[in-house]
Design an enzyme around this catalytic site. Structure first.
Site, PDB file in Angstrom:
ATOM      1  N   GLU A  81      34.370  40.085  84.500  1.00  0.00           N
ATOM      2  CA  GLU A  81      34.629  41.512  84.710  1.00  0.00           C
ATOM      3  C   GLU A  81      36.096  41.850  84.524  1.00  0.00           C
ATOM      4  OE1 GLU A  81      32.386  43.889  84.308  1.00  0.00           O
ATOM      5  OE2 GLU A  81      31.295  43.025  85.988  1.00  0.00           O
ATOM      6  N   HIS A  82      36.326  42.944  83.822  1.00  0.00           N
ATOM      7  CA  HIS A  82      37.687  43.401  83.512  1.00  0.00           C
ATOM      8  C   HIS A  82      38.465  42.324  82.768  1.00  0.00           C
ATOM      9  CE1 HIS A  82      38.025  47.438  85.201  1.00  0.00           C
ATOM     10  NE2 HIS A  82      37.170  47.037  86.114  1.00  0.00           N
ATOM     11  N   LEU A 111      26.349  51.298  84.534  1.00  0.00           N
ATOM     12  CA  LEU A 111      25.384  50.484  83.781  1.00  0.00           C
ATOM     13  C   LEU A 111      25.402  50.871  82.299  1.00  0.00           C
ATOM     14  CD1 LEU A 111      22.533  50.509  86.456  1.00  0.00           C
ATOM     15  CD2 LEU A 111      24.226  48.717  86.031  1.00  0.00           C
ATOM     16  N   SER A 112      26.487  51.504  81.891  1.00  0.00           N
ATOM     17  CA  SER A 112      26.761  51.782  80.475  1.00  0.00           C
ATOM     18  C   SER A 112      25.791  52.748  79.820  1.00  0.00           C
ATOM     19  CB  SER A 112      26.794  50.485  79.664  1.00  0.00           C
ATOM     20  OG  SER A 112      27.913  49.785  80.005  1.00  0.00           O
ATOM     21  N   SER A 113      25.531  53.849  80.509  1.00  0.00           N
ATOM     22  CA  SER A 113      24.714  54.880  79.864  1.00  0.00           C
ATOM     23  C   SER A 113      25.449  55.429  78.645  1.00  0.00           C
ATOM     24  CB  SER A 113      24.393  56.001  80.851  1.00  0.00           C
ATOM     25  OG  SER A 113      25.577  56.543  81.371  1.00  0.00           O
ATOM     26  N   SER A 114      26.774  55.469  78.685  1.00  0.00           N
ATOM     27  CA  SER A 114      27.502  56.032  77.537  1.00  0.00           C
ATOM     28  C   SER A 114      27.400  55.107  76.320  1.00  0.00           C
ATOM     29  CB  SER A 114      28.958  56.313  77.896  1.00  0.00           C
ATOM     30  OG  SER A 114      29.560  55.157  78.408  1.00  0.00           O
ATOM     31  N   GLU A 147      34.283  55.982  71.944  1.00  0.00           N
ATOM     32  CA  GLU A 147      34.547  56.010  73.384  1.00  0.00           C
ATOM     33  C   GLU A 147      36.053  56.088  73.673  1.00  0.00           C
ATOM     34  OE1 GLU A 147      31.808  54.308  75.756  1.00  0.00           O
ATOM     35  OE2 GLU A 147      33.099  54.058  77.488  1.00  0.00           O
ATOM     36  N   ASP A 206      30.366  46.615  76.418  1.00  0.00           N
ATOM     37  CA  ASP A 206      29.112  47.346  76.613  1.00  0.00           C
ATOM     38  C   ASP A 206      28.420  47.631  75.281  1.00  0.00           C
ATOM     39  OD1 ASP A 206      30.194  47.342  79.126  1.00  0.00           O
ATOM     40  OD2 ASP A 206      30.894  49.408  79.033  1.00  0.00           O
TER      41      ASP A 206
HETATM   42  C1  GLA Z   1      33.555  49.080  81.767  1.00  0.00           C
HETATM   43  C2  GLA Z   1      34.062  49.021  80.346  1.00  0.00           C
HETATM   44  C3  GLA Z   1      33.968  47.603  79.772  1.00  0.00           C
HETATM   45  C4  GLA Z   1      34.577  46.568  80.727  1.00  0.00           C
HETATM   46  C5  GLA Z   1      34.054  46.801  82.156  1.00  0.00           C
HETATM   47  C6  GLA Z   1      34.728  45.894  83.145  1.00  0.00           C
HETATM   48  O1  GLA Z   1      32.181  48.839  81.773  1.00  0.00           O
HETATM   49  O2  GLA Z   1      33.325  49.890  79.528  1.00  0.00           O
HETATM   50  O3  GLA Z   1      34.588  47.564  78.521  1.00  0.00           O
HETATM   51  O4  GLA Z   1      35.964  46.611  80.689  1.00  0.00           O
HETATM   52  O5  GLA Z   1      34.224  48.132  82.579  1.00  0.00           O
HETATM   53  O6  GLA Z   1      34.403  44.568  82.896  1.00  0.00           O
END
Ligand code: GLA
Length: 397
Positions: free
Chosen positions: A46-47, A139-142, A177, A189
């Site tokens: 993450e990150h 949860l990455s809807s975009s 994005e 994502d």
């Molecule tokens: C968001 C961003 C990803 C990633 C995460 C953290 O989901 O869209 O690119 O940086 O945060 O891991």
């Protein structure tokens, strides 16, 4: 699970029908086709995507669908069942810095493909969106919306959609994005939404862009991965996400490297950094990348339950060193662990959004109850729970 707090995935054909119905209502006639792309959960890593690190996400069985028809007047017309505000405009007016709300995720992709020379100036689209990916839940809807649109455009214009073609589409989605929606996100994502494989997580090396599929079979260990949407909205367009990226860039500049992946001696690098903030941020990234390696090794050896402690260490690092957790996420993670989860962590960008917990099957109910109880006791929003079956990438329905 049928308790009201579980959000069941909706069959992709049913979601597609929602998009087609909206299309007929708003634009009249029939779409040329319907395309779907999934939301995602990141198991660990993450990150670190924007730091050249390793990430291990997989696609969720929750999709965004777009019903799309090509136009020949360079215009884009978008409508969504989620927002009451349809958007229409001339594609030549879409540009970085020109804020257009939710439609940026659609217009941005078309803009990026046009910019790359893949689309003529006359090409335009009618786009109707219907989704079952929870919005604002991390949860990455975009990314699901961007990837569904990108694949639709590619199919309709005959652009390649094999592995190389998809990699060009990922680039367009990330540009959409970053440059049109104004969220400086890292690319994980969009990559997983385009390349996912059912039953597997995607190990993505964000420095080399190399990918490898890692089989995920929690059931074989009598385990289950649950996603906990805290219902505390997360925002990536505010300053915090950008601040973290800037802190890492500062650390890299001080160390004279392009990314923290390029460091040979991590201890000495951390001793070299002068500001306590840089040390904490860099320590998260370096330790998280090692945890991803360990998790992959354990998964490949079938030692599922043993990844639990690494998931929890990831959470502590995100909470204490990277400072991107929130009271809702900490409550969900602590409650899951207290009720017998093997491990739990926030997932995605943080500052609200979702967490995940790896739970022995016979503890799932206790874990869910305890998470709900702890949220209620602290007067936090009521969480909801999602199923986490590694699912399909973007496809034509
Ligand atoms: C968001 C961003 C990803 C990633 C995460 C953290 O989901 O869209 O690119 O940086 O945060 O891991």
């Amino acid at each position: 699970m049928t308790a009201p707090s579980w959000v069941d995935p909706v069959d992709v054909h049913a979601v597609a029908e929602g998009a087609e119905a909206l299309f007929g209502k708003v634009f009249g006639g029939q779409a040329d086709g319907v395309w779907a792309a999934p939301g995602r959960v990141n198991l660990i890593g993450e990150h670190v995507d924007y730091a050249g690190g390793l990430v291990l996400p997989f696609a969720l069985p929750y999709v965004t669908t777009v019903a799309v028809r090509a136009r020949r007047d360079g215009r884009l017309h978008c409508a969504s069942t989620h927002t009451g505000e349809p958007w229409q405009g001339d594609l030549s007016e879409v540009a970085p810095g020109h804020r257009i709300g939710w439609a940026a995720y659609v217009a941005g992709v078309v803009w990026a493909l046009r910019y790359s020379g893949a689309l003529s100036a006359e090409t335009g689209f009618d786009v109707a969106v219907h989704s079952c990916v929870p919005v604002g839940s991390g949860l990455s809807s975009s990314a699901a919306l961007e990837c569904a649109v990108a694949l639709a455009v590619a199919d309709l214009l005959g652009l390649p959609t094999d592995a190389n073609g998809r990699s060009a589409l990922i680039t367009a989605c990330v540009r959409a994005e970053n440059e049109i929606a104004g969220a400086a996100t890292g690319g994980m994502d969009q990559t997983v939404a385009m390349l996912a494989h059912p039953g597997h997580a995607l190990l993505l090396d964000c420095r080399s862009k190399a990918t490898r599929f890692v089989p995920i079979d929690f059931e074989s260990a009598n385990g289950r991965l649950i996603v906990i949407d805290t219902n505390a909205p997360h925002r990536l367009v505010d300053g915090q996400y950008g601040n973290r990226r800037a802190a890492l860039e500062k650390a890299c500049a001080e160390l004279g490297v392009n990314t923290l992946r390029d460091i040979d001696d991590e201890d000495s690098a951390l001793r070299t950094l002068t500001s306590p903030e840089s040390v904490k941020r860099a320590r998260h990234v370096l330790s998280e990348i090692s945890r991803v390696r360990e998790v992959v090794e354990l998964l490949e050896r079938g030692r599922i339950a043993d990844i639990g402690s690494l998931l929890t260490s990831s959470h502590l690092s995100l909470r204490d060193d990277y400072e991107v957790s929130s009271v809702e996420l900490d409550s969900a993670v602590d409650a899951a662990l207290e009720a017998g989860a093997w491990g739990a962590r926030m997932t995605g960008g943080g500052f609200g959004g979702s967490a995940l917990a790896l739970v022995p099957v016979d503890r799932v109910e206790d874990v869910v109850d305890n998470i709900l109880r702890c949220a209620a006791r602290a007067s936090l929003p009521t969480p909801q729970f999602l199923s986490a079956e590694p699912s399909h990438p973007a496809h034509r329905v």
